[in-house]
Motif scaffolding. Sequence first.
Motif, PDB file in Angstrom:
ATOM      1  N   MET A   1     -87.152 -18.243  86.783  1.00  0.00           N
ATOM      2  CA  MET A   1     -84.831 -18.243  86.789  1.00  0.00           C
ATOM      3  C   MET A   1     -84.887 -19.220  87.685  1.00  0.00           C
ATOM      4  N   GLU A   2     -83.886 -19.851  87.842  1.00  0.00           N
ATOM      5  CA  GLU A   2     -83.231 -20.494  89.076  1.00  0.00           C
ATOM      6  C   GLU A   2     -81.570 -20.158  88.420  1.00  0.00           C
ATOM      7  N   VAL A   3     -81.284 -20.133  89.244  1.00  0.00           N
ATOM      8  CA  VAL A   3     -79.445 -19.535  89.105  1.00  0.00           C
ATOM      9  C   VAL A   3     -78.349 -20.584  90.397  1.00  0.00           C
ATOM     10  N   SER A   4     -77.756 -21.262  89.899  1.00  0.00           N
ATOM     11  CA  SER A   4     -76.728 -21.499  90.736  1.00  0.00           C
ATOM     12  C   SER A   4     -74.972 -21.059  90.490  1.00  0.00           C
TER      13      SER A   4
ATOM     14  N   SER B   1     -77.869  -6.459  91.525  1.00  0.00           N
ATOM     15  CA  SER B   1     -79.070  -6.987  92.649  1.00  0.00           C
ATOM     16  C   SER B   1     -78.389  -6.524  94.136  1.00  0.00           C
TER      17      SER B   1
END
Length: 202
Positions: A1-4, A20
């Motif tokens: 999963m990638e989050v901008s 995190s």
Amino acid sequence: MEVSPDTLEWRDAYKLLIGSILPRPIAFVSSIDENGIANAAPFSFFTAICADPMLICFSPMRRGSDGAKKDTLVNIENTKQFVVNIVSESLAAQMNDCAVEFAPEIDELEEAGLTKEPSLRVKVPRIKESLVHLECELYQVLDFGDKPGAGSLVIGKVLNIHVEDGLFQNGRIDTAKLQPIGRMAGNTYTNPLGKTFDILRK
């Protein structure tokens, strides 16, 4: 999963940060306004910078409702002084009481039943119930925006350190006696001493 981050509303970005980066130490910051009214508030974006000069920093975010500066930041900018009171497990409940957004004219220490103790090098009182206090003068403030979700980096130069008798041995603070707590995500805290392990540096 990638989050901008650019695609996130600030509250969602905040949740990713605090989920995190953990556990986070807590700076229980006492300050005073220009009329001498005391303020106390906890901040879990907090760390050391360097030892010579001895600098520490914490980051108060802007108010989520209107983007205004929090009372702690306003006080420090006006008086150039503050105290970081280290939070032990025994102080957790009262620290949490001070996380409420009180009106500026309310003395949080009195509201939380905390005891003011005179500092040695600054006019700001320290919190007697804390076992370690870092008296600081303002070194620098860096501001990063002025809207909800934005924040500032407050850098303080440590002028004096108070350590409870019996806590300081052979030039070191006894962590087991300090019983520090850390902030997790949401309403969760941790006692870092629950499980520890050593790794020798090569």
